[in-house]
Structure formats: C-alpha cells, structure tokens
Enzyme design. Sequence first.
Site, PDB file in Angstrom:
ATOM      1  N   CYS A 149       0.814  -1.227   0.000  1.00  0.00           N
ATOM      2  CA  CYS A 149       0.000   0.000   0.000  1.00  0.00           C
ATOM      3  C   CYS A 149       0.849   1.279   0.000  1.00  0.00           C
ATOM      4  O   CYS A 149       0.560   2.228  -0.736  1.00  0.00           O
ATOM      5  CB  CYS A 149      -0.969  -0.019   1.175  1.00  0.00           C
ATOM      6  SG  CYS A 149      -0.228  -0.535   2.722  1.00  0.00           S
ATOM      7  N   HIS A 154      -2.651   6.521   4.569  1.00  0.00           N
ATOM      8  CA  HIS A 154      -1.211   6.642   4.814  1.00  0.00           C
ATOM      9  C   HIS A 154      -0.709   7.966   4.222  1.00  0.00           C
ATOM     10  O   HIS A 154      -1.218   8.429   3.193  1.00  0.00           O
ATOM     11  CB  HIS A 154      -0.433   5.530   4.095  1.00  0.00           C
ATOM     12  CG  HIS A 154      -0.631   4.148   4.634  1.00  0.00           C
ATOM     13  ND1 HIS A 154      -1.375   3.848   5.753  1.00  0.00           N
ATOM     14  CD2 HIS A 154      -0.127   2.957   4.186  1.00  0.00           C
ATOM     15  CE1 HIS A 154      -1.328   2.531   5.970  1.00  0.00           C
ATOM     16  NE2 HIS A 154      -0.587   1.970   5.027  1.00  0.00           N
TER      17      HIS A 154
HETATM   18  N1  NAP Z   1      -5.320  -3.210   5.340  1.00  0.00           N
HETATM   19  C1  NAP Z   1      -4.677  -2.655   4.332  1.00  0.00           C
HETATM   20  O1  NAP Z   1      -4.620  -1.424   4.201  1.00  0.00           O
HETATM   21  C2  NAP Z   1      -4.002  -3.510   3.308  1.00  0.00           C
HETATM   22  C3  NAP Z   1      -3.419  -2.885   2.214  1.00  0.00           C
HETATM   23  C4  NAP Z   1      -2.809  -3.666   1.232  1.00  0.00           C
HETATM   24  C5  NAP Z   1      -2.785  -5.025   1.374  1.00  0.00           C
HETATM   25  N2  NAP Z   1      -3.371  -5.611   2.459  1.00  0.00           N
HETATM   26  C6  NAP Z   1      -3.334  -7.072   2.551  1.00  0.00           C
HETATM   27  O2  NAP Z   1      -4.651  -7.573   2.450  1.00  0.00           O
HETATM   28  C7  NAP Z   1      -4.801  -8.726   3.254  1.00  0.00           C
HETATM   29  C8  NAP Z   1      -5.973  -8.560   4.217  1.00  0.00           C
HETATM   30  O3  NAP Z   1      -5.771  -7.423   5.026  1.00  0.00           O
HETATM   31  P1  NAP Z   1      -6.907  -6.799   5.944  1.00  0.00           P
HETATM   32  O4  NAP Z   1      -6.314  -5.551   6.454  1.00  0.00           O
HETATM   33  O5  NAP Z   1      -8.208  -6.746   5.242  1.00  0.00           O
HETATM   34  O6  NAP Z   1      -6.995  -7.874   7.136  1.00  0.00           O
HETATM   35  P2  NAP Z   1      -8.185  -8.198   8.132  1.00  0.00           P
HETATM   36  O7  NAP Z   1      -9.038  -7.016   8.376  1.00  0.00           O
HETATM   37  O8  NAP Z   1      -7.545  -8.854   9.299  1.00  0.00           O
HETATM   38  O9  NAP Z   1      -9.070  -9.272   7.331  1.00  0.00           O
HETATM   39  C9  NAP Z   1      -8.613 -10.586   7.087  1.00  0.00           C
HETATM   40  C10 NAP Z   1      -9.638 -11.340   6.245  1.00  0.00           C
HETATM   41  O10 NAP Z   1      -9.100 -12.631   5.969  1.00  0.00           O
HETATM   42  C11 NAP Z   1     -10.039 -13.614   6.366  1.00  0.00           C
HETATM   43  N3  NAP Z   1      -9.379 -14.841   6.839  1.00  0.00           N
HETATM   44  C12 NAP Z   1      -8.520 -14.974   7.873  1.00  0.00           C
HETATM   45  N4  NAP Z   1      -8.181 -16.269   8.025  1.00  0.00           N
HETATM   46  C13 NAP Z   1      -8.842 -16.958   7.069  1.00  0.00           C
HETATM   47  C14 NAP Z   1      -8.928 -18.338   6.724  1.00  0.00           C
HETATM   48  N5  NAP Z   1      -8.259 -19.282   7.387  1.00  0.00           N
HETATM   49  N6  NAP Z   1      -9.722 -18.685   5.673  1.00  0.00           N
HETATM   50  C15 NAP Z   1     -10.428 -17.741   5.007  1.00  0.00           C
HETATM   51  N7  NAP Z   1     -10.397 -16.428   5.289  1.00  0.00           N
HETATM   52  C16 NAP Z   1      -9.601 -16.037   6.307  1.00  0.00           C
HETATM   53  C17 NAP Z   1     -10.798 -12.974   7.500  1.00  0.00           C
HETATM   54  O11 NAP Z   1     -12.017 -13.659   7.673  1.00  0.00           O
HETATM   55  P3  NAP Z   1     -12.735 -13.780   9.125  1.00  0.00           P
HETATM   56  O12 NAP Z   1     -13.431 -12.444   9.328  1.00  0.00           O
HETATM   57  O13 NAP Z   1     -13.684 -14.897   8.938  1.00  0.00           O
HETATM   58  O14 NAP Z   1     -11.666 -14.040  10.132  1.00  0.00           O
HETATM   59  C18 NAP Z   1     -10.968 -11.559   6.948  1.00  0.00           C
HETATM   60  O15 NAP Z   1     -12.013 -11.542   6.012  1.00  0.00           O
HETATM   61  C19 NAP Z   1      -3.439  -8.953   3.921  1.00  0.00           C
HETATM   62  O16 NAP Z   1      -2.700  -9.844   3.116  1.00  0.00           O
HETATM   63  C20 NAP Z   1      -2.814  -7.593   3.891  1.00  0.00           C
HETATM   64  O17 NAP Z   1      -1.414  -7.633   3.893  1.00  0.00           O
HETATM   65  C21 NAP Z   1      -3.977  -4.894   3.424  1.00  0.00           C
END
Ligand code: NAP
Length: 333
Positions: free
Chosen positions: A130, A243
């Site tokens: 990001c 950010h």
């Molecule tokens: N946040 C950002 O700004 C951002 C920016 C760029 C990239 N990313 C990337 O995007 C990804 C997600 O980030 P996030 O910030 O959205 O995280 P998050 O809010 O913690 O969400 C994680 C998601 O993954 C699901 N998940 C976790 N364990 C799982 C499993 N075993 N099987 C299926 N689904 C599962 C969760 O489902 P449950 O609700 O059921 O647990 C939830 O929907 C990461 O790889 C991160 O590095 C994030």
Amino acid sequence: MNKTPHVAVVGATGAVGIEMIKTLEKRHFPVGKLTLLASARSVGKKLKFKGQDVTVQELTKDSFAGIDIALFSAGGSISKEFAPIAAKAGCVVVDNSSAFRMDADVPLVVPEVNASDVKKHKGIIANPNCTTAITLMALYPLHQAFTVKRIFASSYQAVSGTGAKALEELERQVEQIVNKQPVTKEVYPHQIAFNVLPHVDSFLPSGYTKEEMKMENEGRKIMHHPKFKASVTCVRVPVFRAHSVAVSAEFEKPVTLEAARKAFANAKGLDVVDDPSSKRYPLALDVAGKDNCAVGRLRLDCAMDNGLAFWIAGDQLLKGAALNAVQIAECLL
Ligand SMILES: NC(=O)c1ccc[n+]([C@@H]2O[C@H](COP(=O)([O-])OP(=O)(O)OC[C@H]3O[C@@H](n4cnc5c(N)ncnc54)[C@H](OP(=O)(O)O)[C@@H]3O)[C@@H](O)[C@H]2O)c1
C-alpha cells in the site's frame, strides 16, 4: 474473459474485503454473480452488495468452480495455499498479499503505471504494498519527466493498514486512556494510541523492515526501473485510515517546481493540494474514503542536486488495496 464475470472476494469480512465489495459497486463493475468467502468464523454473516444481502461462505479448496475473477485479501498464507488452486480452476486471481509480488511470473501492477503488464498474467496478478502504491502515484509521473535515481522516505501509516483488529485496538486504547483505565495491547507490541511506532512488519538482518524494502523492490518491478533505490523508514501512527509519506527524491535530470507541477497535472488518480500559505496540503483525514491520492508540500530539495521533496497521502484501503485490485480487474475486461 466473461463480460459479466462471476467475482469472488476472499477475505470479504476484513478491512480490505469490505472496501472491495463497496468498490465493485461504486465503480459499476459488471459483476454477474458475487461470492463472498472468509474463514469458518464468518460463515452465514451477511454483507450488502447493491442493496442485497450476500451470505459469506467458508473458503475451501472447492470454492472456485465457475468463478472468473477472485480478489484475495485474507493474508499471505491463505493466498499461498488457495491462489494457485483458484488459478488452476480457471479463475484469475488478483492478490493483495505479498505472497507472489516478486515472482517473475506474476505481474505486479499499479494501473496508472504499468497497466499493460496485466496481459502477461498466468492466472495470478499481484497488488502492490500500500505505501509503495501510494508513493508511486506521485513518483512515477516525476520519473517519466526527470528519471528518478533514488528516494529517501518516511511513512506515516494508518492502523487500518494492519487490518480490522488494529482499528479496534486504537479505538479501545483511546477509550481506556480517556477513562483512565489500564491500556491493553493485542495487535501492536506497544501502545499505538497517542504514540508513533517506528516498526511496520518484521525486521531484516540489515536493520530495515520488510515493509521498508518493499518500496525499492516493488518500485523497481512496477516502474521497470531496476536501478531505483529507496531508503525508507516506515512508521505506524494513530490514524484510523490513509497513509502519508514524506519523500525526498533525486533525479537524473534537473527538476523545476513548474515542470513537476506540469507532470502532476497530467497524472490520473492524483490531486495536487499545494498551497501552504493558505494552510492547504494533503491530509490523511481529507483523503480517507477517496479514490484519488493527493500530493503537496512541493519544494526543491535543499540537500541534493536535482532533488524534489514532497508529501503524498492516500487511502491505503482504496488505492493501496481495494481500488487498485478492482482497477486491475477492470483491465482484465
Ligand atoms: N489493510 C490494508 O490497508 C491492506 C493494504 C494492502 C494489502 N493488504 C493485505 O490484504 C490482506 C488482508 O488485510 P486486511 O487488512 O483486510 O486484514 P483483516 O481485516 O484482518 O481481514 C482478514 C480477512 O481474511 C479472512 N481470513 C482470515 N483467516 C482466514 C482463513 N483461514 N480462511 C479464510 N479467510 C480467512 C478474515 O475472515 P474472518 O473475518 O472470517 O476471520 C478476513 O475476512 C493482507 O494480506 C494484507 O497484507 C492490506
């Protein structure tokens, strides 16, 4: 590609997944059918898409039959396990994690920079880090005009970059402090409320963090510029969303403010907010929830030749994740 594709969002209940669903709707992406996938914890949860409830299903190896495009944002280990399965089932994966970004076979794309790389995909396309994506929104137009050699940068990264649990942590700690209660920590190693943490992602033997090295490694791949160098300090700040990055960039060719502004004027997805005398400069609160990034505080860098300093802010859940992923999916159509 099917003109009205069956789209799956993997990690639909997360901070990025929720924004993906909203972005598909907002941009009128021609979704034929939407499948929402998450962990067993979320099965049965309902999320709205175009006014309708869509029920979340558990992600399994059999989830991808009939799906054309899968937007993954469930973390690196889930991507590593399930993205190849999805690709094998015939669907194109746009992956938000860092799992495949540096793979030679996987295009890493910011559509405003290298949209044509999408065509080279073999089933998986990676969405960049990001902070890198947001920085490139301003750096790439400058690179086209003056050829960037290297940058020194510091990031000011919002807690939503860590995910939904980190948003709760900041809110909870603020409440605890205001109510004079002991502060509890679950996500970050230190209190994040009213603090700044010079620590994003894990440390490497060099002393930089993995997050800090993404700027150079991913920047080189996206800009097709293997000599690009970046020395970055990534900092987590108690901001909910968006950010900001302070950048000092050194170029091959001489830079003028006028030419830099001209380069930005033609850049898509970028607003110039640069009138310090009226206290106008990019603010995290102003770009939160917006598609465009904003650049300002432009000045000739006083410590290097051919240098330009600037400040860029962008919503990392959008340009740094969901929006960029949906833009990549649009390129597929
Ligand atoms: N946040 C950002 O700004 C951002 C920016 C760029 C990239 N990313 C990337 O995007 C990804 C997600 O980030 P996030 O910030 O959205 O995280 P998050 O809010 O913690 O969400 C994680 C998601 O993954 C699901 N998940 C976790 N364990 C799982 C499993 N075993 N099987 C299926 N689904 C599962 C969760 O489902 P449950 O609700 O059921 O647990 C939830 O929907 C990461 O790889 C991160 O590095 C994030």
